[in-house]
Motif scaffolding. Structure first.
Motif, PDB file in Angstrom:
ATOM      1  N   ARG A   1       0.822  -1.226   0.000  1.00  0.00           N
ATOM      2  CA  ARG A   1       0.000   0.000   0.000  1.00  0.00           C
ATOM      3  C   ARG A   1       0.852   1.271   0.000  1.00  0.00           C
ATOM      4  NH1 ARG A   1      -4.642  -2.438   2.310  1.00  0.00           N
ATOM      5  NH2 ARG A   1      -4.653  -4.515   1.366  1.00  0.00           N
ATOM      6  N   GLU A   2       2.116   1.147   0.390  1.00  0.00           N
ATOM      7  CA  GLU A   2       2.969   2.342   0.484  1.00  0.00           C
ATOM      8  C   GLU A   2       3.648   2.676  -0.845  1.00  0.00           C
ATOM      9  OE1 GLU A   2       1.720   1.434   4.239  1.00  0.00           O
ATOM     10  OE2 GLU A   2       2.819   0.010   2.985  1.00  0.00           O
ATOM     11  N   PHE A   3       3.675   1.725  -1.765  1.00  0.00           N
ATOM     12  CA  PHE A   3       4.312   1.932  -3.071  1.00  0.00           C
ATOM     13  C   PHE A   3       3.291   1.743  -4.180  1.00  0.00           C
ATOM     14  CE2 PHE A   3       7.873   0.834  -0.365  1.00  0.00           C
ATOM     15  CZ  PHE A   3       8.941   1.555  -0.874  1.00  0.00           C
ATOM     16  N   SER A   4       3.612   2.254  -5.351  1.00  0.00           N
ATOM     17  CA  SER A   4       2.808   1.923  -6.524  1.00  0.00           C
ATOM     18  C   SER A   4       2.952   0.428  -6.788  1.00  0.00           C
ATOM     19  CB  SER A   4       3.289   2.712  -7.750  1.00  0.00           C
ATOM     20  OG  SER A   4       4.573   2.241  -8.159  1.00  0.00           O
ATOM     21  N   PHE A   5       2.077  -0.134  -7.615  1.00  0.00           N
ATOM     22  CA  PHE A   5       2.155  -1.570  -7.905  1.00  0.00           C
ATOM     23  C   PHE A   5       3.542  -1.935  -8.432  1.00  0.00           C
ATOM     24  CE2 PHE A   5       1.720  -5.244 -10.742  1.00  0.00           C
ATOM     25  CZ  PHE A   5       1.123  -6.147  -9.881  1.00  0.00           C
ATOM     26  N   CYS A   6       4.015  -1.205  -9.396  1.00  0.00           N
ATOM     27  CA  CYS A   6       5.308  -1.504 -10.029  1.00  0.00           C
ATOM     28  C   CYS A   6       6.457  -1.365  -9.031  1.00  0.00           C
ATOM     29  CB  CYS A   6       5.519  -0.566 -11.219  1.00  0.00           C
ATOM     30  SG  CYS A   6       6.966  -0.960 -12.220  1.00  0.00           S
ATOM     31  N   ASP A   7       6.425  -0.324  -8.222  1.00  0.00           N
ATOM     32  CA  ASP A   7       7.501  -0.115  -7.252  1.00  0.00           C
ATOM     33  C   ASP A   7       7.497  -1.171  -6.149  1.00  0.00           C
ATOM     34  OD1 ASP A   7       8.551   2.035  -8.551  1.00  0.00           O
ATOM     35  OD2 ASP A   7       7.683   3.557  -7.260  1.00  0.00           O
ATOM     36  N   SER A   8       6.319  -1.665  -5.787  1.00  0.00           N
ATOM     37  CA  SER A   8       6.272  -2.712  -4.755  1.00  0.00           C
ATOM     38  C   SER A   8       6.907  -4.003  -5.274  1.00  0.00           C
ATOM     39  CB  SER A   8       4.835  -2.960  -4.285  1.00  0.00           C
ATOM     40  OG  SER A   8       4.016  -3.448  -5.322  1.00  0.00           O
ATOM     41  N   LEU A   9       6.741  -4.292  -6.570  1.00  0.00           N
ATOM     42  CA  LEU A   9       7.386  -5.479  -7.146  1.00  0.00           C
ATOM     43  C   LEU A   9       8.906  -5.308  -7.136  1.00  0.00           C
ATOM     44  CD1 LEU A   9       5.114  -6.341 -10.225  1.00  0.00           C
ATOM     45  CD2 LEU A   9       4.711  -6.704  -7.794  1.00  0.00           C
ATOM     46  N   TYR A  10       9.344  -4.095  -7.458  1.00  0.00           N
ATOM     47  CA  TYR A  10      10.782  -3.774  -7.435  1.00  0.00           C
ATOM     48  C   TYR A  10      11.331  -3.948  -6.027  1.00  0.00           C
ATOM     49  CZ  TYR A  10      14.981  -0.768  -7.933  1.00  0.00           C
ATOM     50  OH  TYR A  10      16.258  -0.267  -7.928  1.00  0.00           O
ATOM     51  N   LEU A  11      10.609  -3.464  -5.025  1.00  0.00           N
ATOM     52  CA  LEU A  11      11.034  -3.610  -3.642  1.00  0.00           C
ATOM     53  C   LEU A  11      11.135  -5.080  -3.257  1.00  0.00           C
ATOM     54  CD1 LEU A  11      11.568  -2.193  -0.816  1.00  0.00           C
ATOM     55  CD2 LEU A  11       9.155  -2.670  -0.358  1.00  0.00           C
ATOM     56  N   TRP A  12      10.113  -5.852  -3.606  1.00  0.00           N
ATOM     57  CA  TRP A  12      10.106  -7.274  -3.252  1.00  0.00           C
ATOM     58  C   TRP A  12      11.316  -7.995  -3.815  1.00  0.00           C
ATOM     59  CZ3 TRP A  12       4.455  -9.527  -3.910  1.00  0.00           C
ATOM     60  CH2 TRP A  12       3.618  -8.891  -2.987  1.00  0.00           C
ATOM     61  N   GLU A  13      11.596  -7.801  -5.116  1.00  0.00           N
ATOM     62  CA  GLU A  13      12.711  -8.546  -5.728  1.00  0.00           C
ATOM     63  C   GLU A  13      14.054  -8.091  -5.159  1.00  0.00           C
ATOM     64  OE1 GLU A  13      11.313  -7.734  -9.520  1.00  0.00           O
ATOM     65  OE2 GLU A  13      12.528  -5.968  -9.940  1.00  0.00           O
ATOM     66  N   MET A  14      14.147  -6.818  -4.771  1.00  0.00           N
ATOM     67  CA  MET A  14      15.372  -6.350  -4.112  1.00  0.00           C
ATOM     68  C   MET A  14      15.530  -7.050  -2.765  1.00  0.00           C
ATOM     69  SD  MET A  14      17.030  -3.602  -5.641  1.00  0.00           S
ATOM     70  CE  MET A  14      17.398  -2.361  -4.423  1.00  0.00           C
ATOM     71  N   MET A  15      14.431  -7.134  -1.999  1.00  0.00           N
ATOM     72  CA  MET A  15      14.467  -7.809  -0.699  1.00  0.00           C
ATOM     73  C   MET A  15      14.883  -9.259  -0.856  1.00  0.00           C
ATOM     74  SD  MET A  15      10.894  -6.376   0.881  1.00  0.00           S
ATOM     75  CE  MET A  15      10.776  -7.726   2.045  1.00  0.00           C
TER      76      MET A  15
END
Length: 438
Positions: free
Chosen positions: A303-317
């Motif tokens: 909810r804190e990121f756009s859809f695309c940015d949340s995917l980017y965050l997940w793969e970085m994690m």
């Protein structure tokens, strides 16, 4: 091509024209940094073994190109071992797809809406196993008029009382449907009813196989990207199932305890060490249990990121936390047990591990390492420390300040901040332990 301009990735996840409050996306496809299709294909040997070290390094630098995101995630989440071959993965994929079909058929026999291309949003059965015969309930269903849910429920109970495991599962199906209707509704992808029913089917089957957890709110947010990235429903299911192996502890509940409280407690401990003033302030405001961070940890910042940015965050994690033994922890390599046996107990080059995992390997501790998500939240709080200290006069202010961050967070910066805080926390903890021993 190095030097070429970066390009936005929004076109891969189209938003409905009438959606006006969607956070802006910061992630951009950067030539020379983002893991491209060409670099991904070049990372495999002739027989299909993946150079995971090189892949992780590329993901750390610039994320994953949307065109290959789904298949890369399958490795990051432990669906496949990086040393498996093309042939081994092909066989494994076929076996898993067949297994999913069997599980789905099992669910469909209990409740025929599963696999029908439709889903339900109102209860079909009471908590004690009695079919619901309310005409309003039938009107709420998405089924055809000649196949109403009451008839199905009656048929299910015609041979006597249902097993409580079945009742428990059936009682969650309408809640899954309600959440499915609300999930990622800004995306054009979910304008197609078949995609909504696919999400409902996967969550319904998962709730059946993991009866201890079943279904909890937030799971639809975690599952949604899987069916968008992976066209085959079975592949999406197993990717989600692997993700839940990491996160299911957060969703385990009793009458007095929610699993994520463990992570909230860890967050409080970390914040107390790295920012004692902020922790004391939050405690004074009555927020010492850190429940205001509940959503961030439950759905990993969806909810804190756009859809695309949340995917980017997940793969970085996941790249930072990557452990090459992940696959072996989940299941033996069925097609080549000798290789699996031969690899046990051998030290692997540290480049095959994610950066965060490498740091944890240096720590001599009997305690399981904290997930990087805890330090991500701590990093966000640290960045907002001054604002929280000076402007938050109650928990409502804390929630508002954190909600105002939506769309204004940088995924890569957050991950770098999390790594720094982790080092600081470990150093402070080690120093404290050595003083207590001395």
């Amino acid at each position: 091509m190095r030097g070429a301009p970066s390009e936005p990735a929004d076109s891969y996840y189209e938003v409905r024209p009438d959606s006006t409050d969607v956070p802006a996306t910061r992630f951009r496809i950067k030539p020379g940094k983002t893991l491209s299709v060409r670099k991904w294909l070049a990372a495999f040997s002739s027989d299909g073994q993946l150079d995971i070290g090189k892949t992780l390094n590329r993901i750390h630098r610039g994320g994953i190109h949307p065109a290959i995101r789904g298949e890369v995630w399958e490795f990051l989440l432990g669906c496949y071992h990086p040393m498996s071959t093309f042939d081994e993965r092909k066989q494994m994929r076929q076996n898993r797809r067949a297994q999913y079909v069997r599980l789905k058929n099992e669910c469909s026999k209990m409740f025929p809406v599963v696999g029908s291309g439709k889903y339900i949003t109102a209860p079909v059965i009471t908590e004690d196993g009695q079919p619901i015969r309310n005409p309003v309930v039938d009107l709420e269903t998405n089924l055809d008029a000649n196949a109403n849910r009451t008839e199905m429920a009656n048929e299910l109970t015609s041979n006597g009382p249902l097993d409580m495991k079945v009742v428990q599962w059936m009682h969650t199906l309408h809640q899954i449907g309600l959440d499915v209707k609300r999930t990622d509704r800004t995306l054009l992808f979910y304008d197609k009813p078949e995609n909504l029913s696919k999400l409902w089917d996967i969550l319904s089957v998962y709730a059946w196989i993991d009866i201890d957890v079943g279904y909890c709110q937030g799971m639809s947010d975690l599952c949604s990207p899987m069916i968008i990235l992976l066209e085959n429903e079975a592949d999406a299911f197993w990717c989600f199932e692997r993700l839940m192996r990491r996160l299911r502890g957060n969703f385990q509940c009793t009458e007095t305890f929610v699993g994520v409280q463990t992570q909230l407690s860890n967050l409080a401990t970390v914040t107390q060490v790295i920012d004692p003033k902020l922790h004391q302030h939050l405690e004074t405001l009555g927020g010492g249990n850190y429940l205001f961070a509940f959503r961030m940890l439950m759905v990993l910042f969806r909810r804190e990121f756009s859809f695309c940015d949340s995917l980017y965050l997940w793969e970085m994690m996941w790249a930072l936390e990557y452990d090459p033994d992940l696959f072996s922890l989940y299941e033996e390599l069925e097609l080549n047990m000798e290789k699996a046996e031969g690899s046990k107990g051998k030290s692997k080059p540290t480049r095959k591990y994610g950066k965060y995992e490498r740091e944890n390997m240096k720590i001599k501790s009997v305690d399981a390492p904290l997930p990087i998500s805890v330090f991500l939240v701590a990093s966000v709080l640290k960045d907002k420390s001054s604002v929280l200290l000076h402007q938050a006069r109650g928990l409502d202010d804390v929630v508002k300040i954190l909600n105002d961050m939506t769309g204004n967070l940088d995924a890569k910066k957050a991950c770098i901040g999390a790594l720094k805080l982790h080092k600081k926390y470990v150093k402070a903890k080690t120093h404290r332990n050595s003083k207590s021993m001395g």
